[in-house]
Scaffold this active site. Structure first.
Site, PDB file in Angstrom:
ATOM      1  N   HIS A  54      60.688 -53.567  22.860  1.00  0.00           N
ATOM      2  CA  HIS A  54      61.184 -53.489  21.480  1.00  0.00           C
ATOM      3  C   HIS A  54      60.053 -53.443  20.439  1.00  0.00           C
ATOM      4  CE1 HIS A  54      64.978 -54.605  23.337  1.00  0.00           C
ATOM      5  NE2 HIS A  54      64.436 -55.723  23.796  1.00  0.00           N
ATOM      6  N   SER A  77      59.606 -48.201  22.562  1.00  0.00           N
ATOM      7  CA  SER A  77      60.568 -49.297  22.540  1.00  0.00           C
ATOM      8  C   SER A  77      61.385 -49.252  23.827  1.00  0.00           C
ATOM      9  CB  SER A  77      61.482 -49.147  21.327  1.00  0.00           C
ATOM     10  OG  SER A  77      62.022 -50.409  20.995  1.00  0.00           O
ATOM     11  N   SER A  82      66.230 -50.799  18.662  1.00  0.00           N
ATOM     12  CA  SER A  82      65.517 -52.054  18.392  1.00  0.00           C
ATOM     13  C   SER A  82      64.215 -51.905  17.602  1.00  0.00           C
ATOM     14  CB  SER A  82      65.223 -52.777  19.707  1.00  0.00           C
ATOM     15  OG  SER A  82      64.350 -52.004  20.503  1.00  0.00           O
ATOM     16  N   ASP A 136      59.931 -54.234  29.590  1.00  0.00           N
ATOM     17  CA  ASP A 136      61.029 -55.120  29.182  1.00  0.00           C
ATOM     18  C   ASP A 136      62.323 -54.441  29.612  1.00  0.00           C
ATOM     19  OD1 ASP A 136      62.978 -56.627  27.958  1.00  0.00           O
ATOM     20  OD2 ASP A 136      61.985 -56.743  26.012  1.00  0.00           O
ATOM     21  N   GLU A 202      59.223 -58.620  31.177  1.00  0.00           N
ATOM     22  CA  GLU A 202      59.655 -59.572  30.155  1.00  0.00           C
ATOM     23  C   GLU A 202      61.000 -60.238  30.427  1.00  0.00           C
ATOM     24  OE1 GLU A 202      58.121 -60.389  27.305  1.00  0.00           O
ATOM     25  OE2 GLU A 202      59.706 -61.089  25.980  1.00  0.00           O
ATOM     26  N   ASN A 227      59.491 -63.473  32.729  1.00  0.00           N
ATOM     27  CA  ASN A 227      60.746 -64.118  32.312  1.00  0.00           C
ATOM     28  C   ASN A 227      60.862 -65.537  32.846  1.00  0.00           C
ATOM     29  OD1 ASN A 227      63.557 -63.868  31.117  1.00  0.00           O
ATOM     30  ND2 ASN A 227      64.037 -64.454  33.226  1.00  0.00           N
ATOM     31  N   LYS A 232      59.119 -69.063  28.690  1.00  0.00           N
ATOM     32  CA  LYS A 232      59.796 -67.828  28.282  1.00  0.00           C
ATOM     33  C   LYS A 232      61.305 -68.039  28.352  1.00  0.00           C
ATOM     34  CE  LYS A 232      61.427 -63.604  28.009  1.00  0.00           C
ATOM     35  NZ  LYS A 232      62.842 -63.285  28.139  1.00  0.00           N
ATOM     36  N   ASP A 236      62.824 -68.375  24.701  1.00  0.00           N
ATOM     37  CA  ASP A 236      63.238 -67.089  24.127  1.00  0.00           C
ATOM     38  C   ASP A 236      64.726 -66.838  24.404  1.00  0.00           C
ATOM     39  OD1 ASP A 236      63.895 -64.259  24.587  1.00  0.00           O
ATOM     40  OD2 ASP A 236      61.781 -63.758  24.426  1.00  0.00           O
ATOM     41  N   ASN A 237      65.108 -66.872  25.683  1.00  0.00           N
ATOM     42  CA  ASN A 237      66.488 -66.560  26.037  1.00  0.00           C
ATOM     43  C   ASN A 237      67.454 -67.566  25.387  1.00  0.00           C
ATOM     44  OD1 ASN A 237      64.613 -65.382  27.777  1.00  0.00           O
ATOM     45  ND2 ASN A 237      66.025 -65.224  29.478  1.00  0.00           N
ATOM     46  N   CYS A 241      67.997 -66.542  21.272  1.00  0.00           N
ATOM     47  CA  CYS A 241      69.362 -66.009  21.108  1.00  0.00           C
ATOM     48  C   CYS A 241      70.204 -66.928  20.223  1.00  0.00           C
ATOM     49  CB  CYS A 241      70.024 -65.782  22.462  1.00  0.00           C
ATOM     50  SG  CYS A 241      69.266 -64.403  23.363  1.00  0.00           S
ATOM     51  N   HIS A 347      70.795 -57.280  28.310  1.00  0.00           N
ATOM     52  CA  HIS A 347      69.807 -56.202  28.140  1.00  0.00           C
ATOM     53  C   HIS A 347      70.419 -54.800  28.057  1.00  0.00           C
ATOM     54  CE1 HIS A 347      65.733 -54.710  27.970  1.00  0.00           C
ATOM     55  NE2 HIS A 347      66.150 -53.713  28.721  1.00  0.00           N
ATOM     56  N   HIS A 398      64.538 -61.912  17.854  1.00  0.00           N
ATOM     57  CA  HIS A 398      64.126 -63.314  17.741  1.00  0.00           C
ATOM     58  C   HIS A 398      63.006 -63.479  16.705  1.00  0.00           C
ATOM     59  CE1 HIS A 398      66.463 -63.579  21.261  1.00  0.00           C
ATOM     60  NE2 HIS A 398      65.556 -63.814  22.165  1.00  0.00           N
ATOM     61  N   SER A 406      56.762 -66.272  24.413  1.00  0.00           N
ATOM     62  CA  SER A 406      57.008 -65.201  25.391  1.00  0.00           C
ATOM     63  C   SER A 406      55.784 -64.310  25.541  1.00  0.00           C
ATOM     64  CB  SER A 406      58.166 -64.314  24.928  1.00  0.00           C
ATOM     65  OG  SER A 406      59.312 -65.081  24.714  1.00  0.00           O
ATOM     66  N   GLN A 410      53.043 -62.954  28.388  1.00  0.00           N
ATOM     67  CA  GLN A 410      52.743 -61.549  28.675  1.00  0.00           C
ATOM     68  C   GLN A 410      51.236 -61.318  28.665  1.00  0.00           C
ATOM     69  OE1 GLN A 410      54.177 -58.938  29.723  1.00  0.00           O
ATOM     70  NE2 GLN A 410      56.329 -58.958  29.192  1.00  0.00           N
TER      71      GLN A 410
HETATM   72  P1  NAI Z   1      71.015 -65.694  33.557  1.00  0.00           P
HETATM   73  O1  NAI Z   1      70.987 -65.146  34.934  1.00  0.00           O
HETATM   74  O2  NAI Z   1      70.380 -67.008  33.253  1.00  0.00           O
HETATM   75  O3  NAI Z   1      72.532 -65.793  33.029  1.00  0.00           O
HETATM   76  C1  NAI Z   1      73.530 -64.879  33.271  1.00  0.00           C
HETATM   77  C2  NAI Z   1      74.821 -65.673  33.557  1.00  0.00           C
HETATM   78  O4  NAI Z   1      75.929 -64.775  33.577  1.00  0.00           O
HETATM   79  C3  NAI Z   1      74.782 -66.394  34.906  1.00  0.00           C
HETATM   80  O5  NAI Z   1      75.047 -67.762  34.729  1.00  0.00           O
HETATM   81  C4  NAI Z   1      75.866 -65.689  35.710  1.00  0.00           C
HETATM   82  O6  NAI Z   1      76.546 -66.546  36.615  1.00  0.00           O
HETATM   83  C5  NAI Z   1      76.798 -65.186  34.624  1.00  0.00           C
HETATM   84  N1  NAI Z   1      77.623 -64.059  35.044  1.00  0.00           N
HETATM   85  C6  NAI Z   1      77.314 -63.020  35.871  1.00  0.00           C
HETATM   86  N2  NAI Z   1      78.378 -62.200  36.025  1.00  0.00           N
HETATM   87  C7  NAI Z   1      79.371 -62.724  35.273  1.00  0.00           C
HETATM   88  C8  NAI Z   1      80.718 -62.318  35.013  1.00  0.00           C
HETATM   89  N3  NAI Z   1      81.237 -61.230  35.582  1.00  0.00           N
HETATM   90  N4  NAI Z   1      81.462 -63.081  34.175  1.00  0.00           N
HETATM   91  C9  NAI Z   1      80.948 -64.201  33.596  1.00  0.00           C
HETATM   92  N5  NAI Z   1      79.683 -64.636  33.821  1.00  0.00           N
HETATM   93  C10 NAI Z   1      78.906 -63.898  34.637  1.00  0.00           C
HETATM   94  O7  NAI Z   1      70.384 -64.560  32.630  1.00  0.00           O
HETATM   95  P2  NAI Z   1      69.850 -64.742  31.118  1.00  0.00           P
HETATM   96  O8  NAI Z   1      68.422 -65.075  31.151  1.00  0.00           O
HETATM   97  O9  NAI Z   1      70.807 -65.584  30.376  1.00  0.00           O
HETATM   98  O10 NAI Z   1      69.937 -63.225  30.610  1.00  0.00           O
HETATM   99  C11 NAI Z   1      71.176 -62.563  30.434  1.00  0.00           C
HETATM  100  C12 NAI Z   1      70.933 -61.150  29.917  1.00  0.00           C
HETATM  101  O11 NAI Z   1      70.347 -61.216  28.625  1.00  0.00           O
HETATM  102  C13 NAI Z   1      69.970 -60.315  30.742  1.00  0.00           C
HETATM  103  O12 NAI Z   1      70.380 -58.965  30.712  1.00  0.00           O
HETATM  104  C14 NAI Z   1      68.652 -60.474  30.021  1.00  0.00           C
HETATM  105  O13 NAI Z   1      67.752 -59.443  30.339  1.00  0.00           O
HETATM  106  C15 NAI Z   1      69.125 -60.456  28.592  1.00  0.00           C
HETATM  107  N6  NAI Z   1      68.276 -61.062  27.565  1.00  0.00           N
HETATM  108  C16 NAI Z   1      68.476 -60.618  26.282  1.00  0.00           C
HETATM  109  C17 NAI Z   1      67.760 -61.136  25.244  1.00  0.00           C
HETATM  110  C18 NAI Z   1      67.975 -60.619  23.872  1.00  0.00           C
HETATM  111  O14 NAI Z   1      67.186 -60.918  22.980  1.00  0.00           O
HETATM  112  N7  NAI Z   1      68.999 -59.855  23.598  1.00  0.00           N
HETATM  113  C19 NAI Z   1      66.754 -62.199  25.446  1.00  0.00           C
HETATM  114  C20 NAI Z   1      66.654 -62.635  26.817  1.00  0.00           C
HETATM  115  C21 NAI Z   1      67.390 -62.082  27.822  1.00  0.00           C
END
Ligand code: NAI
Length: 482
Positions: A54, A77, A82, A136, A202, A227, A232, A236-237, A241, A347, A398, A406, A410
Site C-alpha cells: 500500500h 501498491s 490504497s 504484502d 507483511e 506478520n 506486527k 497492526d492487525n 484495525c 486482504h 492504520h 510493522s 520489515q
Molecule cells: P487470523 O487468522 O488471525 O483470523 C482470521 C479468523 O477468521 C480466524 O479466527 C478464523 O477462524 C476465522 N474464519 C475463517 N473462516 C471463517 C468463516 N468462514 N467464518 C467466520 N470466521 C472464519 O487472521 P488476521 O491476522 O486476523 O487477518 C485476517 C485478514 O485481514 C487477512 O486477510 C489479513 O491479511 C488481513 N489484514 C488486513 C489488514 C488491514 O489493514 N486491512 C491488517 C492486517 C491483516
C-alpha cells in the site's frame, strides 16, 4: 496519470503536501528512524529492493528508510484503492523510489504497475529483477512464480499461458500479461528467481500463500514471515484495525455507530480489534467464527457468537475479517435491511460475493469507493470499496505509530536477508520468522515515545525464572561464559 521520469503517479504536484505529511509521520515512527541511525548508510548498499505494499505516507517512511540505508528501490501498491496520491508524488519527485501507484487503478493497470516495480530499466548482467522483495499479500511473489511456471512450459513446447483456462477474472489478467512478455524475455523470471535473496511478507494472507508454496516445494527463494512477529500481528492487525475500521466506515457513510447492530465475521487478530472498536462506539456487536477457541474468546469478551444466517435480516453493518472466501454472498445481501452497510477489512475482496451482487442488483455510485446496490424489490445495501479492504479504500489505513512497529520488522527482515545473502542461513523454499530478540527490540524502540518505564529484571530474577542462559540475557547485558 503522470509518467515523466521513472514513475507513474496521479499528480506530481501533490508532492509538497506529501512531503509535509511524511515529515509528520517520521516523528510518529520511532522504530524506522532508529534503524536509519543504527544501521547507517551502507547496510543495504547495492541491494535492489522491489516493494508491493500500500503506497501510503507510512510506506513512504519505510521506503525512505530502506533508501537511507543504501537500497535501490522500485515500488507499487498491493491494492487498487490504497495509494495515497500525495505520498506517491513525494516519493517519485524526490527520487526515493521509482513508484508506480495511484488511487483507483484498473486491475490491468495494477498488474502493469507490479510488473514495472519488479523490472529494473537496466540488466546488470544478473538480470533486470530485484535482490529482495517486500510483499504484502503476496501478489509480487505470485507474479514471479506464475512467470517462472509459464517459462518452463514455453521452453518445452512453445506453449503460452492461456487466459481462457481460468474463470478468475484477475488471474486472466496475470496470465495475459505473462503471455505478452514471454516471447520477448523468455528467461526473465528464471533470472529473477536466480538472483533473489528473499522476500519479507507483511500480512496473514500472504503468509498463508508462502507456507503453501513451502509445503508444495515450489517456493523459489527464502521468505521471512513478518506478520507473525508479535510486534506486527498483535499490534497492526489488532490496534491498527481497531483504529482504521471505524475511520473507514465513518468517512464512507457518516453513519451513527452507537446503537447499531454490527456483525464482525472472524475473531482473529483483525476481528478482535474490529469487534472492540464497534463495542467502544456503542454498537451491539455479534461475531461469527469457525474456530471453537476464537468463538469461546469472543463469547467471553461479551460478544454474541452467531451464524450470519441467524441475524442477517436484523443487522445494520457486516464486516468480514476472515482472510477466507465467500463469507457474505449475494443471497445474504438480498435479505439485509435497506441501506445496511457491507464491508471487508481482510486482504482480498473475495470475502464478499461481488460478482454475485453485481449480477442481481443494480449499482448506484454514491461517491468514490461507496456504492449502493439496489435489488429488484427496491431496497439496497451500501458496499464499501467494492469489497476491497475498506480501511485503506475508504480511509487512510492504520496510523503511523502502529505501522512503525510493522515496518521496523520489515526493515529488520530486509537487512537480515541482505546480510546473510551468501551465508546459507536462509534456505531457498523455506519460510522463517524473526527471532524473539528482534521482536523485543522492535517493541523497545517504541517505548520511549509513549513514556513507558520498563522494569529491569535483576540477575537473580532472571536466574530464578530460568532465562539467564537464553538469548534474552543479551538484553540484560549479562555475560555468560560457555
Ligand atoms: P487470523 O487468522 O488471525 O483470523 C482470521 C479468523 O477468521 C480466524 O479466527 C478464523 O477462524 C476465522 N474464519 C475463517 N473462516 C471463517 C468463516 N468462514 N467464518 C467466520 N470466521 C472464519 O487472521 P488476521 O491476522 O486476523 O487477518 C485476517 C485478514 O485481514 C487477512 O486477510 C489479513 O491479511 C488481513 N489484514 C488486513 C489488514 C488491514 O489493514 N486491512 C491488517 C492486517 C491483516
Amino acid at each position: 496519470i503522470m509518467s515523466m521520469g521513472d514513475y507513474r503517479v496521479a499528480d506530481i504536484s501533490l508532492a509538497d503536501f506529501g512531503r509535509k505529511e511524511i515529515q509528520l509521520a517520521e516523528v510518529e515512527m520511532p522504530g524506522l528512524m532508529a534503524c536509519r541511525e543504527e544501521y547507517g548508510a551502507d547496510a543495504l548498499k547495492g541491494a535492489r529492493i522491489a516493494g508491493s505494499l500500500h503506497m501510503t505516507i507510512q510506506t513512504a517512511v519505510l521506503i525512505e528508510t530502506l533508501k537511507a540505508m543504501g537500497g535501490d528501490i522500485r515500488w507499487c501498491s498491493c491494492n487498487i484503492f490504497s495509494t495515497q496520491d500525495h505520498a506517491a508524488a513525494a516519493v517519485a519527485r524526490d527520487e526515493s523510489a521509482a513508484v508506480f501507484a495511484w488511487k483507483g487503478e484498473s486491475l490491468e493497470e495494477y498488474w502493469e504497475c507490479t510488473m514495472n516495480a519488479i523490472t529494473w530499466p537496466t540488466d546488470d548482467g544478473k538480470g533486470d529483477g530485484p535482490d529482495l522483495i517486500v510483499d504484502d499479500g503476496g501478489d509480487m511473489t505470485l507474479l514471479v512464480h506464475e512467470g517462472y511456471k509459464a517459462e518452463e512450459l514455453y521452453a518445452k513446447d512453445g506453449t503460452l499461458p492461456d487466459p481462457a483456462s481460468t474463470d478468475n477474472a484477475e488471474f486472466k489478467i496475470v496470465l495475459a500479461l505473462i503471455a505478452r512478455e514471454l516471447p520477448k524475455t523468455p528467461q526473465k523470471w528464471h533470472k529473477v528467481a536466480a538472483r533473489m535473496y528473499g522476500v519479507s511478507e507483511e500480512t496473514t494472507t500472504g503468509v498463508h500463500r508462502l507456507y503453501l508454496m513451502e509445503k508444495n516445494k515450489t517456493l523459489l527463494f527464502p521468505a521471512i514471515n513478518v506478520n507473525d512477529s508479535v510486534t506486527k500481528s498483535k499490534f497492526d492487525n489488532l490496534y491498527g484495525c481497531k483504529h482504521s475500521l471505524p475511520d473507514g466506515i465513518m468517512r464512507a457513510t457518516d453513519v451513527m455507530l452507537a446503537g447499531k447492530r454490527v456483525v464482525i465475521c472472524g475473531f482473529g487478530d483483525v476481528g478482535k480489534g474490529c469487534a472492540q472498536a464497534m463495542k467502544a462506539a456503542g454498537s451491539i456487536v455479534y461475531v461469527t467464527e469457525v474456530d471453537p477457541i476464537c468463538a469461546l474468546q469472543a463469547s467471553m469478551e461479551g460478544f454474541r457468537v452467531v451464524r450470519l444466517s441467524s441475524v442477517i435480516a436484523d443487522i445494520d453493518i457486516v464486516i468480514t475479517t476472515t482472510g477466507n472466501k465467500g463469507i457474505i454472498m449475494a443471497e445474504d445481501m438480498a435479505k439485509m435491511k435497506n441501506n445496511a452497510i457491507v464491508g471487508n477489512i481482510g486482504h482480498f475482496d473475495n470475502e464478499i460475493d461481488m460478482d454475485g451482487v453485481m449480477k442481481v442488483a443494480k449499482r448506484e455510485n454514491i461517491k468514490p469507493q461507496v456504492d449502493r446496490f439496489v435489488f429488484p424489490d427496491g431496497h439496497g445495501v451500501i458496499v464499501l470499496a467494492e469489497g476491497r479492504l475498506l480501511n485503506l479504500g475508504c480511509a487512510t489505513g492504520h496510523p503511523s505509530f502502529v505501522m512503525s512497529a510493522s515496518f521496523t520488522n520489515q526493515t529488520l527482515a530486509q537487512l537480515e536477508l541482505w546480510k546473510e545473502r551468501t551465508s546459507g542461513k536462509y534456505a531457498t523454499g523455506k519460510v522463517y520468522v524473526l527471532p524473539k530478540v528482534l521482536d523485543e527490540k522492535v517493541a523497545r524502540l517504541h517505548l520511549a515515545s509513549l513514556g513507558v518505564e520498563l522494569t529491569e529484571l535483576s540477575t537473580e530474577q532472571a536466574e530464578y525464572i530460568g532465562i539467564l542462559d537464553s538469548c534474552e540475557c543479551l538484553r540484560l547485558g549479562v555475560i555468560i561464559s560457555f
